[in-house]
Design a protein around this motif. Structure first.
Motif, PDB file in Angstrom:
ATOM      1  N   ILE A 169      32.322 111.157  55.522  1.00 16.93           N
ATOM      2  CA  ILE A 169      31.411 112.292  55.360  1.00 16.93           C
ATOM      3  C   ILE A 169      31.027 112.766  56.750  1.00 16.93           C
ATOM      4  CG2 ILE A 169      29.189 113.062  54.449  1.00 16.93           C
ATOM      5  CD1 ILE A 169      29.452 111.036  52.235  1.00 16.93           C
ATOM      6  N   VAL A 170      31.474 113.952  57.097  1.00 18.69           N
ATOM      7  CA  VAL A 170      31.357 114.455  58.473  1.00 18.69           C
ATOM      8  C   VAL A 170      30.875 115.900  58.453  1.00 18.69           C
ATOM      9  CG1 VAL A 170      32.630 114.956  60.606  1.00 18.69           C
ATOM     10  CG2 VAL A 170      33.231 112.933  59.240  1.00 18.69           C
ATOM     11  N   GLY A 171      29.793 116.177  59.172  1.00 17.64           N
ATOM     12  CA  GLY A 171      29.311 117.543  59.315  1.00 17.64           C
ATOM     13  C   GLY A 171      28.708 118.142  58.068  1.00 17.64           C
ATOM     14  N   GLU A 172      28.267 117.306  57.141  1.00 15.51           N
ATOM     15  CA  GLU A 172      27.720 117.809  55.884  1.00 15.51           C
ATOM     16  C   GLU A 172      26.211 118.049  55.980  1.00 15.51           C
ATOM     17  OE1 GLU A 172      29.324 118.797  53.372  1.00 15.51           O
ATOM     18  OE2 GLU A 172      31.309 117.884  53.594  1.00 15.51           O
ATOM     19  N   ALA A 173      25.733 118.935  55.118  1.00 15.66           N
ATOM     20  CA  ALA A 173      24.304 119.164  54.931  1.00 15.66           C
ATOM     21  C   ALA A 173      24.001 118.791  53.482  1.00 15.66           C
ATOM     22  CB  ALA A 173      23.936 120.614  55.209  1.00 15.66           C
ATOM     23  N   VAL A 174      23.536 117.572  53.281  1.00 11.56           N
ATOM     24  CA  VAL A 174      23.362 117.032  51.933  1.00 11.56           C
ATOM     25  C   VAL A 174      22.031 117.508  51.352  1.00 11.56           C
ATOM     26  CG1 VAL A 174      23.186 114.930  50.548  1.00 11.56           C
ATOM     27  CG2 VAL A 174      24.764 115.021  52.495  1.00 11.56           C
ATOM     28  N   VAL A 205      28.263 112.800  62.472  1.00 16.05           N
ATOM     29  CA  VAL A 205      27.027 113.583  62.504  1.00 16.05           C
ATOM     30  C   VAL A 205      26.882 114.323  61.183  1.00 16.05           C
ATOM     31  CG1 VAL A 205      25.704 115.348  63.723  1.00 16.05           C
ATOM     32  CG2 VAL A 205      27.318 113.900  64.998  1.00 16.05           C
ATOM     33  N   ASN A 206      25.737 114.164  60.537  1.00 18.65           N
ATOM     34  CA  ASN A 206      25.446 114.841  59.270  1.00 18.65           C
ATOM     35  C   ASN A 206      23.980 115.259  59.242  1.00 18.65           C
ATOM     36  OD1 ASN A 206      27.945 114.567  57.436  1.00 18.65           O
ATOM     37  ND2 ASN A 206      27.692 112.478  58.199  1.00 18.65           N
ATOM     38  N   ALA A 207      23.613 115.977  58.194  1.00 17.20           N
ATOM     39  CA  ALA A 207      22.222 116.386  58.009  1.00 17.20           C
ATOM     40  C   ALA A 207      21.817 116.175  56.561  1.00 17.20           C
ATOM     41  CB  ALA A 207      22.042 117.860  58.381  1.00 17.20           C
TER      42      ALA A 207
END
Length: 266
Positions: free
Chosen positions: A252-257, A187-189
């Motif tokens: 890439i896990v839990g990132e807000a790019v 899950v990412n954003a």
């Protein structure tokens, strides 16, 4: 320009919400070009039909299911997931792109507006993810991208409702990421700044009104103030979403790019 292969998502079923908006529209096109079977949803049937036609003119063999739905309603969310999985199988890729902007300064903010923005931008992605996560968890496979905003990382003038909803969405992204990764679900954003979409242009127009500038003047000002010198395109956001959904981003896990044109450095 694309750096993606046409078979990255072959055999995968992606659900894209908010597909009638600029980012969701381009995301659906990018994912089908990468081999995914795609379910698109939004409230505007004519735009969904246009998107489906655009996809199939570029990708004649693409499998695209269109479902008109108001995701604010639990019954529509249930219908959407049921229809999508009946027609294209289990959903393994989810893009929560549906959302609204709006609000006002605190002294003028009404509870109805606040609750509507929080419901659509925060509660709805959680409840839809919850439905789809059941199957992802069973299959020990999946990826979810929430479309957040730079407004989920810092406050803006008259942004209490919208900013609060995006801060909350980023918090959900991180918390859910910790739970889901145990079952091989990432899950990412993504957090874009202004994007050249209808929603982005509306935001620039409102800011221009506050500062006594025309839309054109404010658009030029916002572009000039970015280190990159220009506002992001929906396609650029869509490409970032596709990358995060792909195995190329498998750790890439839990990132807000951030997709900001460099604005967060100033």
């Amino acid at each position: 320009m694309s750096v993606f292969s046409s078979n990255v998502f072959t055999g995968k079923h992606a659900l894209v919400t908010g597909a009638t908006g600029g980012i969701g529209y381009e995301t659906a096109k990018v994912l089908t070009a990468m081999g995914a079977d795609v379910t698109i949803t939004g409230r505007k049937e004519d735009v969904l039909n246009q998107l489906k036609g655009d996809i199939q003119s570029e990708q004649p063999y693409a499998k695209v299911v269109s479902v008109v739905a108001d995701l604010a309603e639990a019954s529509d969310r249930e219908k959407l997931v049921q229809t999508a999985q009946e027609k294209l199988g289990p959903i393994s890729l989810l893009v929560n792109s549906a959302g609204i902007s709006g609000g006002s300064v605190v002294e003028e903010l009404t509870q109805d507006v606040l609750e509507r923005i929080m419901h659509l931008n925060y509660t709805v992605p959680i409840m839809l993810s919850q439905q789809i996560y059941k199957t992802m968890k069973e299959n020990q496979e999946g990826a979810i991208v929430n479309v957040s905003s730079l407004s989920g990382l810092r406050g803006t003038y008259a942004g209490t409702a919208y900013v609060g909803s995006k801060f909350a969405l980023n918090g959900f992204t991180q918390s859910f990421a910790l739970e889901a990764i145990e079952h091989n679900v990432r899950v990412n954003a993504v957090c874009p700044g202004y994007v050249d979409t209808e929603m982005g242009r509306d935001g620039i127009r409102r800011k221009g009104e506050r500062e006594n500038r025309s839309f054109e003047e404010q658009f030029e000002t916002e572009s000039r103030n970015l280190p990159s010198g220009r506002i992001s395109t929906p396609k650029e956001v869509a490409n970032t979403i596709a990358f995060l959904l792909s195995d190329a981003a498998e750790n890439i896990v839990g990132e807000a790019v951030k997709i900001s044109g460099g604005s967060v450095m100033r």
